[in-house]
Design an enzyme around this catalytic site. Structure first.
Site, PDB file in Angstrom:
ATOM      1  N   ILE A   1       0.765  -1.246  -0.063  1.00 19.76           N
ATOM      2  CA  ILE A   1       0.000   0.182  -0.040  1.00 19.76           C
ATOM      3  C   ILE A   1       0.706   1.270  -0.065  1.00 19.76           C
ATOM      4  O   ILE A   1       0.531   2.219  -0.707  1.00 19.76           O
ATOM      5  CB  ILE A   1      -0.924  -0.060   1.228  1.00 19.76           C
ATOM      6  CG1 ILE A   1      -2.006  -1.166   1.185  1.00 19.76           C
ATOM      7  CG2 ILE A   1      -1.602   1.088   1.297  1.00 19.76           C
ATOM      8  CD1 ILE A   1      -2.820  -1.285   2.135  1.00 19.76           C
TER       9      ILE A   1
ATOM     10  N   ASP B   1      11.248   2.265   6.449  1.00 18.74           N
ATOM     11  CA  ASP B   1      10.884   1.073   6.566  1.00 18.74           C
ATOM     12  C   ASP B   1      12.291   0.048   6.883  1.00 18.74           C
ATOM     13  O   ASP B   1      12.871   0.240   5.688  1.00 18.74           O
ATOM     14  CB  ASP B   1      10.005   0.524   5.596  1.00 18.74           C
ATOM     15  CG  ASP B   1       9.521  -0.974   5.533  1.00 18.74           C
ATOM     16  OD1 ASP B   1      10.022  -1.507   6.281  1.00 18.74           O
ATOM     17  OD2 ASP B   1       8.381  -0.982   5.143  1.00 18.74           O
TER      18      ASP B   1
ATOM     19  N   ARG C   1      -3.719   1.005  10.538  1.00 22.39           N
ATOM     20  CA  ARG C   1      -4.446   0.471  11.680  1.00 22.39           C
ATOM     21  C   ARG C   1      -4.461   1.431  13.045  1.00 22.39           C
ATOM     22  O   ARG C   1      -3.298   2.407  13.221  1.00 22.39           O
ATOM     23  CB  ARG C   1      -3.538  -0.665  11.918  1.00 22.39           C
ATOM     24  CG  ARG C   1      -3.908  -1.911  11.239  1.00 22.39           C
ATOM     25  CD  ARG C   1      -5.086  -2.525  11.208  1.00 22.39           C
ATOM     26  NE  ARG C   1      -5.478  -3.308   9.913  1.00 22.39           N
ATOM     27  CZ  ARG C   1      -6.773  -3.584   9.614  1.00 22.39           C
ATOM     28  NH1 ARG C   1      -7.681  -3.501  10.498  1.00 22.39           N
ATOM     29  NH2 ARG C   1      -6.759  -4.502   8.602  1.00 22.39           N
TER      30      ARG C   1
ATOM     31  N   ASP D   1      -8.765   7.461   9.369  1.00 16.26           N
ATOM     32  CA  ASP D   1      -9.749   6.330   9.097  1.00 16.26           C
ATOM     33  C   ASP D   1      -9.754   5.264  10.040  1.00 16.26           C
ATOM     34  O   ASP D   1     -10.884   4.380   9.972  1.00 16.26           O
ATOM     35  CB  ASP D   1      -9.436   5.826   7.724  1.00 16.26           C
ATOM     36  CG  ASP D   1     -10.689   4.930   7.242  1.00 16.26           C
ATOM     37  OD1 ASP D   1     -11.550   5.095   7.207  1.00 16.26           O
ATOM     38  OD2 ASP D   1     -10.363   3.924   6.762  1.00 16.26           O
TER      39      ASP D   1
ATOM     40  N   GLU E   1     -12.413   0.367  18.138  1.00 15.28           N
ATOM     41  CA  GLU E   1     -13.371   0.647  17.065  1.00 15.28           C
ATOM     42  C   GLU E   1     -14.541  -0.185  17.376  1.00 15.28           C
ATOM     43  O   GLU E   1     -14.560  -1.463  17.980  1.00 15.28           O
ATOM     44  CB  GLU E   1     -12.859   0.249  15.586  1.00 15.28           C
ATOM     45  CG  GLU E   1     -11.759   1.240  15.221  1.00 15.28           C
ATOM     46  CD  GLU E   1     -11.502   1.153  13.870  1.00 15.28           C
ATOM     47  OE1 GLU E   1     -11.820  -0.222  12.961  1.00 15.28           O
ATOM     48  OE2 GLU E   1     -10.342   1.331  13.242  1.00 15.28           O
TER      49      GLU E   1
ATOM     50  N   HIS F   1     -13.562   3.851   9.369  1.00 14.15           N
ATOM     51  CA  HIS F   1     -12.811   2.750   8.559  1.00 14.15           C
ATOM     52  C   HIS F   1     -13.279   2.261   7.344  1.00 14.15           C
ATOM     53  O   HIS F   1     -13.971   1.257   7.248  1.00 14.15           O
ATOM     54  CB  HIS F   1     -12.683   1.659   9.687  1.00 14.15           C
ATOM     55  CG  HIS F   1     -11.696   0.522   9.419  1.00 14.15           C
ATOM     56  ND1 HIS F   1     -11.070   0.000  10.529  1.00 14.15           N
ATOM     57  CD2 HIS F   1     -10.747   0.320   8.538  1.00 14.15           C
ATOM     58  CE1 HIS F   1     -10.039  -0.663  10.207  1.00 14.15           C
ATOM     59  NE2 HIS F   1      -9.932  -0.344   8.728  1.00 14.15           N
ATOM     60  N   LEU F   2     -13.062   3.123   6.384  1.00 16.11           N
ATOM     61  CA  LEU F   2     -13.583   3.053   4.971  1.00 16.11           C
ATOM     62  C   LEU F   2     -12.475   2.509   4.091  1.00 16.11           C
ATOM     63  O   LEU F   2     -12.604   2.273   2.930  1.00 16.11           O
ATOM     64  CB  LEU F   2     -14.134   4.435   4.497  1.00 16.11           C
ATOM     65  CG  LEU F   2     -15.480   5.074   5.196  1.00 16.11           C
ATOM     66  CD1 LEU F   2     -15.825   6.133   4.515  1.00 16.11           C
ATOM     67  CD2 LEU F   2     -16.729   3.902   5.293  1.00 16.11           C
ATOM     68  N   GLY F   3     -11.259   2.293   4.654  1.00 14.62           N
ATOM     69  CA  GLY F   3     -10.353   1.839   3.527  1.00 14.62           C
ATOM     70  C   GLY F   3     -10.674   0.738   2.692  1.00 14.62           C
ATOM     71  O   GLY F   3     -10.088   0.938   1.461  1.00 14.62           O
TER      72      GLY F   3
END
Length: 527
Positions: A152, A171, A232, A256, A261, A279-281
């Protein structure tokens, strides 16, 4: 033939049921309702869920014949993977189904935060024209820091590069050379925090990443920074972010996901500079359809006894085409070796020799263990729990591979060491255009016998007349011999390997062993 039962516990795309096909009995329930879920899961072979159904230890214990848990999405917070593994239940998800949707939403949140889209729209709906109050910033020529350069994160970088931004990434698992090919400069987290005008997070939630962006980190950023989290909840300390926004140390945020949750009462929602979404990912038609189709295919594979590439609790690696025909062979020779063992097994060695050594052969170890333990334990054995069973019983397991194979292009050997030090070794290969599985070696005896559902093995001191006795006794039992091979060594010992059309009765097996004065005699049923 009874159809396998598949429980769909949440609303899924119609394409999911279509992808499952007509081979299964489909049942449904409201997975969020425990009173519905627990009785419904009791007698199903697979369950498909999204995020609302908690497939925890209690649910797994209630599922008497469950073989696979399929999560139509990426996250697995609602599945107890440890309990599933212990029970031999495969857990699968759809790891790439929502990556485009998630990347696009992250970009949408970044742009909405940069241009004050939400508060400006809200003001206009309330009859207020506030052009000056909601002036924003351009994204062009700004520095965007990407925390987590996985699939992603890379998609976000590719999309944002079109805006003319400078891309940084943190990373620790990505090589700088790979990032440079994408026009991304790898930096430390501290440097990313200090240099970025926009920070977007794309990490999994792990013990190491929870609270990664906390109060200390938020004191290192520019006061003009906008922070986006569509990965997350919990990776950003929400209380620390609220304080940073209120103090003016962070200019804006797009969220998001949240630590807990559903979340409807966060202090963050009181701030105009926060764009908050529920949380619409993965909430696009395309992502839901991809996820449903992907896990439906995985369920079909799992219930057919095949390895599933997206199984999260099976460490088998990729299943190369060269390896596929060797997979059932590994289980078969593991089962044969286990049947021939007389004592408790303390070690299992799996050797992959010849051309297959050029490929990832870890799955062959799993398949061999599955075959070994199917005869040693009463519980169901799968690709999932076979390593667990070995660990629980103190059985050492070793996998080796070597490009050298003198007599066969590819050879697989399973050797069991028993608690008295004695060993049982069975080797096999696949041959011909139909990939016929054969046993080609047994405890040093060279043989060439196709694997059959029913086989028998006898070791004795070589002498005339033994073959005739074997044929007579099995004929009296109405057991038809499909094939027979005799192999001898230099010391005068011999091995007979039989393929037969039906089970050899135990009393006839004992009679045969007695008449030929066999050192050992075993019937092995692989059906």
């Amino acid at each position: 033939m009874t159809k396998a039962r598949v429980l769909i516990a949440e609303e899924l795309s119609p394409a999911t049921v279509e992808a499952l096909g007509p081979d299964f009995e489909i049942v449904t329930c409201d997975g969020a309702n425990r009173d519905e879920l627990l009785p419904a899961i009791a007698d199903v072979d697979a369950i498909l869920v999204r995020s609302a159904t908690k497939v925890d230890a209690e649910a797994i214990a209630a599922a008497r014949q469950l073989k696979v848990i399929a999560r139509a999405g990426v996250g697995l917070d609602n599945v107890d993977i440890k309990a599933a593994t212990q029970a031999g239940v495969m857990v699968v998800n759809a790891p790439t189904s929502n990556i485009v949707s998630a990347a696009e939403l992250a970009v949408a949140l970044l742009l909405a935060s940069a241009r004050n889209v939400v508060p400006a729209s809200t003001a206009l709906r309330n009859g207020e024209w506030k052009r000056s109050k909601y002036s924003g910033v351009e994204v062009a020529d700004k520095v965007v820091g990407i925390v987590g350069l996985g699939r992603i994160g890379i998609l976000v970088a590719q999309r944002l590069s079109a805006f003319g931004v400078k891309l940084l990434a943190y990373d620790p698992y990505v090589q700088p050379a790979r990032a440079a090919q994408l026009g991304i400069r790898m930096v430390t987290l501290d440097d990313l925090l200090a240099e970025s005008d926009f920070i977007t997070i794309h990490l999994p939630k792990t013990p190491e990443t929870i609270g990664l962006i906390g109060d200390a980190e938020l004191h290192k950023v520019k006061p003009t920074v906008h922070i986006i989290n569509a990965a997350r909840g919990g990776i950003i300390d929400e209380a620390a972010l609220y304080e940073a926004l209120v103090d003016g140390r962070v200019a804006g945020a797009g969220l998001d996901v949240y630590a807990k949750e559903p979340c409807t009462d966060s202090p963050l929602f009181s701030l105009e500079q926060v764009v908050g979404l529920p949380h619409l990912g993965a909430s696009t038609d395309e992502a839901q359809e991809k996820a449903g189709i992907a896990v439906a295919k995985s369920v079909r594979l799992a219930l057919a006894g095949e390895l599933v590439p997206d199984a999260v609790n099976v460490q088998g690696g990729q299943l190369d085409e060269v390896i596929k025909p060797m997979l059932p062979l590994a289980e078969q020779i593991g089962s044969i070796a286990s049947a021939l063992a007389d004592q408790a097994v303390v070690r299992v060695d799996v050797e992959a020799l010849g051309e297959i050594a050029d490929h990832d052969v870890r799955v062959l170890e799993l398949s061999a263990l599955k075959g070994v333990f199917q005869r040693l334990v009463n519980d169901p054995v799968s690709f999932v729990n076979a390593p667990v069973l070995a660990e629980q019983r103190g059985v050492e397991v070793a996998l080796t591979s070597d490009r050298t194979s003198e007599d066969h292009r590819s050879l697989l050997r399973v050797t069991l060491t028993q608690n008295d030090g004695a060993k049982v070794s069975v080797a096999g290969t696949v041959t011909g255009p139909k990939d016929v599985a054969k046993v080609v070696e047994l405890d040093g005896f060279d043989v060439d016998v196709p694997v059959s559902e029913h086989m028998a093995f006898f070791r004795y001191h070589d002498r005339p007349g033994v073959v005739g006795v074997v044929g007579r006794i099995l004929g009296e039992a109405d057991v038809n011999i499909g094939g027979m091979q005799v192999s001898r060594d230099d010391s005068g010992h011999a091995l007979i390997v039989l393929t037969v059309d039906s089970v050899v009765p135990a009393e006839k097996l004992d009679e045969l062993v007695a008449e030929i004065d066999a050192h050992s005699g075993k019937a092995v049923d692989l059906a």
